[in-house]
Design an enzyme around this catalytic site. Sequence first.
Site, PDB file in Angstrom:
ATOM      1  N   GLU A 289       1.368  -8.901   4.872  1.00  0.00           N
ATOM      2  CA  GLU A 289       1.743  -9.050   6.287  1.00  0.00           C
ATOM      3  C   GLU A 289       1.760  -7.685   6.983  1.00  0.00           C
ATOM      4  O   GLU A 289       2.580  -7.429   7.859  1.00  0.00           O
ATOM      5  CB  GLU A 289       3.122  -9.715   6.345  1.00  0.00           C
ATOM      6  CG  GLU A 289       3.355 -10.764   7.398  1.00  0.00           C
ATOM      7  CD  GLU A 289       2.141 -11.444   7.954  1.00  0.00           C
ATOM      8  OE1 GLU A 289       1.658 -12.389   7.314  1.00  0.00           O
ATOM      9  OE2 GLU A 289       1.672 -11.058   9.028  1.00  0.00           O
TER      10      GLU A 289
HETATM   11  C1  LIG Z   1      -0.130 -11.771  -2.749  1.00  0.00           C
HETATM   12  C2  LIG Z   1      -0.810 -11.454  -1.456  1.00  0.00           C
HETATM   13  C3  LIG Z   1      -0.843 -12.403  -0.455  1.00  0.00           C
HETATM   14  C4  LIG Z   1      -1.503 -12.129   0.746  1.00  0.00           C
HETATM   15  N1  LIG Z   1      -1.582 -13.109   1.706  1.00  0.00           N
HETATM   16  C5  LIG Z   1      -2.376 -12.913   2.776  1.00  0.00           C
HETATM   17  C6  LIG Z   1      -2.646 -13.969   3.702  1.00  0.00           C
HETATM   18  O1  LIG Z   1      -2.131 -15.094   3.565  1.00  0.00           O
HETATM   19  N2  LIG Z   1      -3.513 -13.743   4.728  1.00  0.00           N
HETATM   20  C7  LIG Z   1      -4.102 -12.533   4.901  1.00  0.00           C
HETATM   21  O2  LIG Z   1      -4.876 -12.387   5.848  1.00  0.00           O
HETATM   22  N3  LIG Z   1      -3.863 -11.499   4.069  1.00  0.00           N
HETATM   23  C8  LIG Z   1      -3.027 -11.660   3.006  1.00  0.00           C
HETATM   24  N4  LIG Z   1      -2.798 -10.633   2.128  1.00  0.00           N
HETATM   25  C9  LIG Z   1      -3.440  -9.353   2.363  1.00  0.00           C
HETATM   26  C10 LIG Z   1      -2.460  -8.273   2.766  1.00  0.00           C
HETATM   27  O3  LIG Z   1      -1.973  -8.506   4.062  1.00  0.00           O
HETATM   28  C11 LIG Z   1      -3.199  -6.935   2.609  1.00  0.00           C
HETATM   29  O4  LIG Z   1      -3.326  -6.713   1.221  1.00  0.00           O
HETATM   30  C12 LIG Z   1      -2.475  -5.794   3.284  1.00  0.00           C
HETATM   31  O5  LIG Z   1      -2.474  -5.956   4.678  1.00  0.00           O
HETATM   32  C13 LIG Z   1      -3.111  -4.436   2.935  1.00  0.00           C
HETATM   33  O6  LIG Z   1      -4.498  -4.464   3.064  1.00  0.00           O
HETATM   34  P1  LIG Z   1      -5.399  -3.941   1.850  1.00  0.00           P
HETATM   35  O7  LIG Z   1      -4.949  -4.665   0.617  1.00  0.00           O
HETATM   36  O8  LIG Z   1      -6.817  -4.057   2.212  1.00  0.00           O
HETATM   37  O9  LIG Z   1      -4.982  -2.458   1.650  1.00  0.00           O
HETATM   38  P2  LIG Z   1      -5.600  -1.165   2.474  1.00  0.00           P
HETATM   39  O10 LIG Z   1      -5.714  -1.501   3.906  1.00  0.00           O
HETATM   40  O11 LIG Z   1      -6.821  -0.715   1.757  1.00  0.00           O
HETATM   41  O12 LIG Z   1      -4.422  -0.149   2.259  1.00  0.00           O
HETATM   42  C14 LIG Z   1      -4.221   0.640   1.057  1.00  0.00           C
HETATM   43  C15 LIG Z   1      -3.127   1.651   1.322  1.00  0.00           C
HETATM   44  O13 LIG Z   1      -3.516   2.520   2.388  1.00  0.00           O
HETATM   45  C16 LIG Z   1      -2.593   2.483   3.458  1.00  0.00           C
HETATM   46  N5  LIG Z   1      -3.321   2.527   4.729  1.00  0.00           N
HETATM   47  C17 LIG Z   1      -4.417   1.832   5.086  1.00  0.00           C
HETATM   48  N6  LIG Z   1      -4.799   2.158   6.336  1.00  0.00           N
HETATM   49  C18 LIG Z   1      -3.928   3.075   6.800  1.00  0.00           C
HETATM   50  C19 LIG Z   1      -3.758   3.783   8.014  1.00  0.00           C
HETATM   51  N7  LIG Z   1      -4.565   3.594   9.051  1.00  0.00           N
HETATM   52  N8  LIG Z   1      -2.737   4.653   8.110  1.00  0.00           N
HETATM   53  C20 LIG Z   1      -1.883   4.829   7.084  1.00  0.00           C
HETATM   54  N9  LIG Z   1      -1.977   4.190   5.917  1.00  0.00           N
HETATM   55  C21 LIG Z   1      -2.980   3.301   5.763  1.00  0.00           C
HETATM   56  C22 LIG Z   1      -1.814   1.194   3.292  1.00  0.00           C
HETATM   57  O14 LIG Z   1      -0.507   1.269   3.821  1.00  0.00           O
HETATM   58  C23 LIG Z   1      -1.796   1.035   1.771  1.00  0.00           C
HETATM   59  O15 LIG Z   1      -0.741   1.754   1.210  1.00  0.00           O
HETATM   60  C24 LIG Z   1      -2.101 -10.874   0.946  1.00  0.00           C
HETATM   61  C25 LIG Z   1      -2.041  -9.902  -0.070  1.00  0.00           C
HETATM   62  C26 LIG Z   1      -1.423 -10.186  -1.262  1.00  0.00           C
HETATM   63  C27 LIG Z   1      -1.415  -9.133  -2.346  1.00  0.00           C
END
Ligand SMILES: Cc1cc2nc3c(=O)[nH]c(=O)nc-3n(C[C@H](O)[C@H](O)[C@H](O)COP(=O)(O)OP(=O)(O)OC[C@H]3O[C@@H](n4cnc5c(N)ncnc54)[C@H](O)[C@@H]3O)c2cc1C
Length: 607
Positions: free
Chosen positions: A445
């Site tokens: 989220e």
């Molecule tokens: C169990 C689970 C359920 C989920 N359910 C849903 C769902 O129902 N629907 C849905 O759409 N998504 C869902 N997600 C996805 C979740 O919202 C994302 O995993 C999350 O938003 C982070 O995106 P990412 O995994 O691509 O990480 P990334 O965006 O690659 O981030 C990796 C790290 O880099 C940091 N980061 C990235 N960009 C920046 C920035 N601009 N500035 C500072 N720091 C940054 C982040 O804080 C994080 O620590 C789910 C994830 C999990 C694990």
Amino acid sequence: MGTGEGAGASSYRAPVADIVEALEAAGLWELLALPEFAHLDRPTVEQVVGEFGRFASEVIAPTDAAGDSTGSRRDDRGGVVTPPGFKEAYRRYVDGGWGGLQFPERYGGGGFPWAVAMALQEMFASANMALSINAALTHGAAELLLQWGDDRQRETYLPRLVSGHWPATMELTEPDAGSDLGALRTTATEGPDGRWRISGTKIFATWAEHDLADNIVHFVLARAAGAPAGTKGLSVFLVPKRLLGPSGEPGVANSLRCARVEEKLGIHASPTCVMEYDNASGELVGPLHGGLPAMFTMMNLARVSIGAEGPAVGERAYQQAYAYARARLQGRRPSTPPGERAPIIEHPDVARMLLQVRTLTLASRMVVYAASAERDMARYGAGEAERRSGEARFGLLVPIAKAWATDQGFLASSLALQVHGGSGYLEEAGVAQRLRDSRIGPIYEGTNGIQAIDLAVRKVSRDGGRVMRLLGDDIMATVKVLPLPELGPTAQALEEAHEALTEATAWVADRYTSSPDDVLAGATAYLQLAGATLGGWLMAKRALVARGEGLKGGAGAGEEGSRAKVAAGESNFFAVETLSDAPALLRRVTAGAGRLAPLRDWRPGPA
Ligand SMILES: Cc1cc2nc3c(=O)[nH]c(=O)nc-3n(C[C@H](O)[C@H](O)[C@H](O)COP(=O)(O)OP(=O)(O)OC[C@H]3O[C@@H](n4cnc5c(N)ncnc54)[C@H](O)[C@@H]3O)c2cc1C
């Protein structure tokens, strides 16, 4: 009997008195004074919280351990089978009418404030966090349709979403688009029949396939053909699992499928799906290319619900740790009779950990409820000014409620595990599940890092810190009426924290335009400072509520002391253990980006 006494590894007892008191401290009385809620009073609220609390404890909580050990599994035909007991528990949730407490009666809802519904959501998450997410997403989707859907969409889908008969999903994330939604690639093309064809792959889609209902309503963020790049080209599409027949009942299968269910650290019963859309039939919700604001209607509420998972897990972990600490005998205290050993709860370090779990849970619960109450004010406030203030405060509180509360939930479950010693590390004790489940809160989220940036940049810098300052004025108004010496430590720490927050807010607001990286490097510390200060303020207000009411009995009140005395002690404990971090947090907020240089300059050594 104290909270949690007799709680086995898998039992949960809803802390109804604590929850109602937290609602009062977070603004229940102001909400009940609004014309929209004239049909409600405190006893009704207490009754609803109590009834759902019983339902959560007796019907939902028993499914939790099996959900963790069995998990939801994909079968050979692409369906997802939920763990034993889930179908029955979910059916009873729907049949009991618990799905739509906060929605208008005309769609089958109960006409209650979101704040009260959030208390129910918290108890649901305490009882079974994995299953509760399904409900949280459905609530967010219903609100999205309420605000952005057209009449036909509302009439067709809302009653089913509000009742929970058709749960919903929120599908944003793609392999290359996580925090960076502007990169998403799923496409939508309009057909001659006015319906849209959706194609692409969504990952991490929570509860996007399962056997709890005969239809699932997917809310998919996609880019319509010809749309601009970035977030300005996104639109929301409603894509049912089964297309509706002429009578409005689910008919043929839509062309979408769950390709995989992920293995993960916790919330095993919540299926995390890879979804493939292959020209799936959908309809546009809200404006074309204007999907992000519509999605934010859903996301903001979902973020607060995810915030509620913090106190939810903290509460259950507390009940487990408290029961364990009274039963486990180790070592002696000066008062221990000869030949006997002391229950570990008598050791000051264990008492410290338990109180830490309890106060972090209480404070984060109230931050979540306060955010929800502002949402109600934004919608139903008595005049334009009250509604605008509610809107602005809701915007400010969403990232704090989401990030601060989930961080405290993880910390609380880690401390509760520590209270168990080595047994806590074994699955048998049941507290390890809390630690694993609560770890997702800071990630999904929108990660907590992204929430901190949202707070510092979008919410605080943009308005020059005005709304945060107004909140600070309210905090100081409370400090001035705190009775001394009972709440002396609270008054002192709260005043210092307010000072630190005021200085940090001014710094963030001034610095962002000239040196954005300085602000970004301290954004998480800023959110922690804001969360702790708000939490401390609400703990103080709760202590006042407990005094004013002269409440007796219930969780936390011992024979020797009144509830007011316990609440004051808890507030003072929070002031010393958590709020006293404020000056250090201020230093971290304002330290600037220069401190990150070592990482830029560092190189891995030779292998
Ligand atoms: C169990 C689970 C359920 C989920 N359910 C849903 C769902 O129902 N629907 C849905 O759409 N998504 C869902 N997600 C996805 C979740 O919202 C994302 O995993 C999350 O938003 C982070 O995106 P990412 O995994 O691509 O990480 P990334 O965006 O690659 O981030 C990796 C790290 O880099 C940091 N980061 C990235 N960009 C920046 C920035 N601009 N500035 C500072 N720091 C940054 C982040 O804080 C994080 O620590 C789910 C994830 C999990 C694990």
